[in-house]
Design a protein around this motif. Structure first.
Motif, PDB file in Angstrom:
ATOM      1  N   THR A 223      -1.043  -0.784  -0.071  1.00  0.00           N
ATOM      2  CA  THR A 223      -2.178  -0.042   0.140  1.00  0.00           C
ATOM      3  C   THR A 223      -1.774   1.858  -0.445  1.00  0.00           C
ATOM      4  OG1 THR A 223      -2.692  -1.619   1.842  1.00  0.00           O
ATOM      5  CG2 THR A 223      -3.869   0.460   2.239  1.00  0.00           C
ATOM      6  N   SER A 225      -1.842   5.785  -0.902  1.00  0.00           N
ATOM      7  CA  SER A 225      -3.187   6.762  -0.021  1.00  0.00           C
ATOM      8  C   SER A 225      -2.558   8.446  -1.011  1.00  0.00           C
ATOM      9  CB  SER A 225      -2.260   7.265   1.320  1.00  0.00           C
ATOM     10  OG  SER A 225      -2.202   6.498   2.445  1.00  0.00           O
ATOM     11  N   TYR A 257      -5.457   7.859  -5.982  1.00  0.00           N
ATOM     12  CA  TYR A 257      -5.696   8.415  -4.256  1.00  0.00           C
ATOM     13  C   TYR A 257      -5.339   9.236  -3.774  1.00  0.00           C
ATOM     14  CZ  TYR A 257      -5.183   2.961  -4.591  1.00  0.00           C
ATOM     15  OH  TYR A 257      -5.447   1.554  -4.810  1.00  0.00           O
ATOM     16  N   ARG A 310     -11.335   5.063   2.729  1.00  0.00           N
ATOM     17  CA  ARG A 310     -11.097   4.218   3.824  1.00  0.00           C
ATOM     18  C   ARG A 310     -10.863   5.349   4.727  1.00  0.00           C
ATOM     19  NH1 ARG A 310      -6.194   3.444   1.608  1.00  0.00           N
ATOM     20  NH2 ARG A 310      -4.496   4.093   3.323  1.00  0.00           N
ATOM     21  N   ASN A 312      -9.556   5.148   8.606  1.00  0.00           N
ATOM     22  CA  ASN A 312      -8.063   5.029   9.384  1.00  0.00           C
ATOM     23  C   ASN A 312      -8.978   5.243  10.736  1.00  0.00           C
ATOM     24  OD1 ASN A 312      -6.607   4.164   7.035  1.00  0.00           O
ATOM     25  ND2 ASN A 312      -5.719   6.414   6.869  1.00  0.00           N
ATOM     26  N   ARG A 349      -9.925  -3.147   7.842  1.00  0.00           N
ATOM     27  CA  ARG A 349      -8.119  -3.808   7.043  1.00  0.00           C
ATOM     28  C   ARG A 349      -7.823  -3.296   8.222  1.00  0.00           C
ATOM     29  NH1 ARG A 349     -11.314  -4.317   3.427  1.00  0.00           N
ATOM     30  NH2 ARG A 349     -10.761  -3.341   0.792  1.00  0.00           N
ATOM     31  N   ILE A 358       1.034  -1.771   4.682  1.00  0.00           N
ATOM     32  CA  ILE A 358       0.854  -2.728   4.335  1.00  0.00           C
ATOM     33  C   ILE A 358      -0.723  -3.441   4.977  1.00  0.00           C
ATOM     34  CG2 ILE A 358       0.543  -5.437   2.852  1.00  0.00           C
ATOM     35  CD1 ILE A 358       3.386  -5.600   2.603  1.00  0.00           C
ATOM     36  N   TYR A 359      -2.104  -3.344   4.491  1.00  0.00           N
ATOM     37  CA  TYR A 359      -3.513  -3.172   5.289  1.00  0.00           C
ATOM     38  C   TYR A 359      -4.235  -4.738   4.305  1.00  0.00           C
ATOM     39  CZ  TYR A 359      -3.385   0.966   7.157  1.00  0.00           C
ATOM     40  OH  TYR A 359      -3.708   1.757   7.920  1.00  0.00           O
ATOM     41  N   GLN A 376      -8.733  -9.964   1.061  1.00  0.00           N
ATOM     42  CA  GLN A 376      -7.673  -8.364   0.442  1.00  0.00           C
ATOM     43  C   GLN A 376      -6.852  -8.416   1.080  1.00  0.00           C
ATOM     44  OE1 GLN A 376      -9.307  -7.575  -2.155  1.00  0.00           O
ATOM     45  NE2 GLN A 376     -10.988  -6.768  -2.408  1.00  0.00           N
ATOM     46  N   GLY A 378      -3.805  -5.871   0.986  1.00  0.00           N
ATOM     47  CA  GLY A 378      -3.106  -4.890  -0.012  1.00  0.00           C
ATOM     48  C   GLY A 378      -4.031  -4.122  -0.831  1.00  0.00           C
ATOM     49  N   SER A 379      -4.058  -3.482  -1.933  1.00  0.00           N
ATOM     50  CA  SER A 379      -6.008  -2.469  -2.423  1.00  0.00           C
ATOM     51  C   SER A 379      -6.157  -3.103  -2.998  1.00  0.00           C
ATOM     52  CB  SER A 379      -4.889  -1.553  -3.418  1.00  0.00           C
ATOM     53  OG  SER A 379      -5.720  -1.065  -4.157  1.00  0.00           O
TER      54      SER A 379
END
Length: 382
Positions: A223, A225, A257, A310, A312, A349, A358-359, A376, A378-379
């Motif tokens: 995942t 960033s 990203y 995304r 958080n 996520r 890892i999400y 899902q 990961g990405s």
């Protein structure tokens, strides 16, 4: 399959549902930092044979399930230590077998592997599969075709994909070659217009080789960033190397990203595909977006652009929103004349492995015809 992240995290989720150990024992699924459910310790130390459940939600074939048996030559923790020593982010070596089935009768089985060698300068990725897939063909420029004009067909045979890459110097750039071999029998449903399309039925063998280039500077292979990944590929199919038809297939994509702040990460993706020559209809380029069935919109060319944000919300939970659009054109329409096909959606996520970043979660996407659900790990972009 959907990559290393899917295999690892689905396994982690499955084992996380096992009964909790006695209070005096330290659970491998509880993070000592915040006391939350977390699979980091289990994933970092696990190696050897690992059973992995698979959940399928692809609208082109319906819901389904399967399982894989994966052998890890080394644990992710050992691979991480090796990466620290070299300063290079490298996935662990693995081999596996897999089988899956879906509600529309599609079945597939195969074997796969991924190995890094030669002081982490060489990579091999490959697999052999036996699909028996039930799909729909909407013709080219599918956006102009009514829903009842689709032709159901079955693909049955063998597929092999083998890829070798070499790192360029000390960079994150790789060059290499790929060989794809297909021996597939195509049969249309007896109902409908299949009888009007005899050239499309029968067994076709395809064999294509060509060069590739890959760049990967993402900060996390699961995942990310920040950073980006880019890929270029050209495959040439010819009777000289065992192909029944002569044609070419090209693909180029990039996704990246950018952290807008500590809480927000913006992602972007562009993806272009093209084919020329005597191309089997099931290998025509198609629009690939969440919310749109695989191979729903096909033509000589296909292009896609997509963005994702995304948020958080907490250290463990995140929300995502995404939208994308694409066009398929070539045989009967120009790029300007082709219809734009768009989709959008949202999801959530959970940080299931903090130390690995890892999400995992779920997306709900709305396309032109249907609403689809995607699990899902990961990405969403691989």
């Amino acid at each position: 399959m959907r990559g290393l992240a899917v295999l690892l995290l689905l396994a982690g989720q499955a084992f996380a549902q096992a009964p909790a150990p006695a209070p005096e024992k330290k659970s491998p699924f509880v993070d000592p930092q915040d006391g939350k459910l977390d699979a980091s310790e289990w994933l970092l130390d696990k190696k050897g044979f690992l059973p992995v459940p698979i959940i399928i939600t692809e609208p082109a074939v319906g819901y389904g399930a399967g399982a894989a048996l994966v052998f890890f030559r080394e644990s992710i923790g050992e691979a991480a230590e090796r990466s620290k020593a070299s300063g290079r982010l490298t996935p662990p070596d693995l081999y596996g077998v897999v089988f899956a089935v879906t509600e529309n009768g599609t079945k597939a089985g195969g074997a796969f592997g991924m190995v890094t060698f030669g002081e982490q300068n060489w990579r091999w990725r490959g697999g052999v599969a036996r699909p028996n897939a039930n799909l729909d063909f909407y013709g080219t420029s599918g956006s102009d075709s009514p829903q009842d004009a689709k032709l159901g067909y079955n693909l049955d045979g063998w597929i092999s994909s083998q890829q070798v890459m070499r790192r360029l110097g000390e960079s994150e750039n790789f060059i290499g070659a790929r060989w794809i071999w297909l021996d597939l029998d195509t049969r249309f449903d007896p109902v409908g217009a299949a009888s009007a399309l005899p050239p499309l039925q029968g067994t076709v063998r395809s064999s294509g080789v060509g060069p590739l280039f890959e760049h990967d500077s993402r900060d996390n292979i699961f995942t990310p960033s920040r950073g980006w990944k880019g890929y270029l590929e050209a495959l040439f199919y010819s009777p000289d190397i065992g192909s029944d038809n002569k044609y070419e297939a090209y693909r180029a994509y990039a996704f990246g990203y950018v952290p807008l702040s500590k809480e927000f990460v913006l992602g972007g993706r562009i993806d272009g595909r093209a084919a020329r020559g005597d191309v089997p209809f099931y290998q025509l380029p198609y629009i690939e977006l969440r919310g749109i069935p695989v191979a729903r919109y096909q033509d000589e060319n296909a292009g896609v652009a997509e963005v994702e944000l995304r948020w958080n919300v907490t250290p463990r939970w995140a929300l995502v929103g995404f939208t994308g659009a694409g066009r398929a054109w070539g045989f009967t329409t120009t790029f300007k004349e082709a219809d734009t096909v768009a989709s959008w959606g949202a999801g959530f996520r959970y940080l299931v492995a903090r130390r690995l970043g890892i999400y995992a979660g779920l997306d709900v996407a709305k396309g032109p015809e249907d609403t689809a659900i995607y699990i899902q790990v990961g990405s969403a972009w691989r």
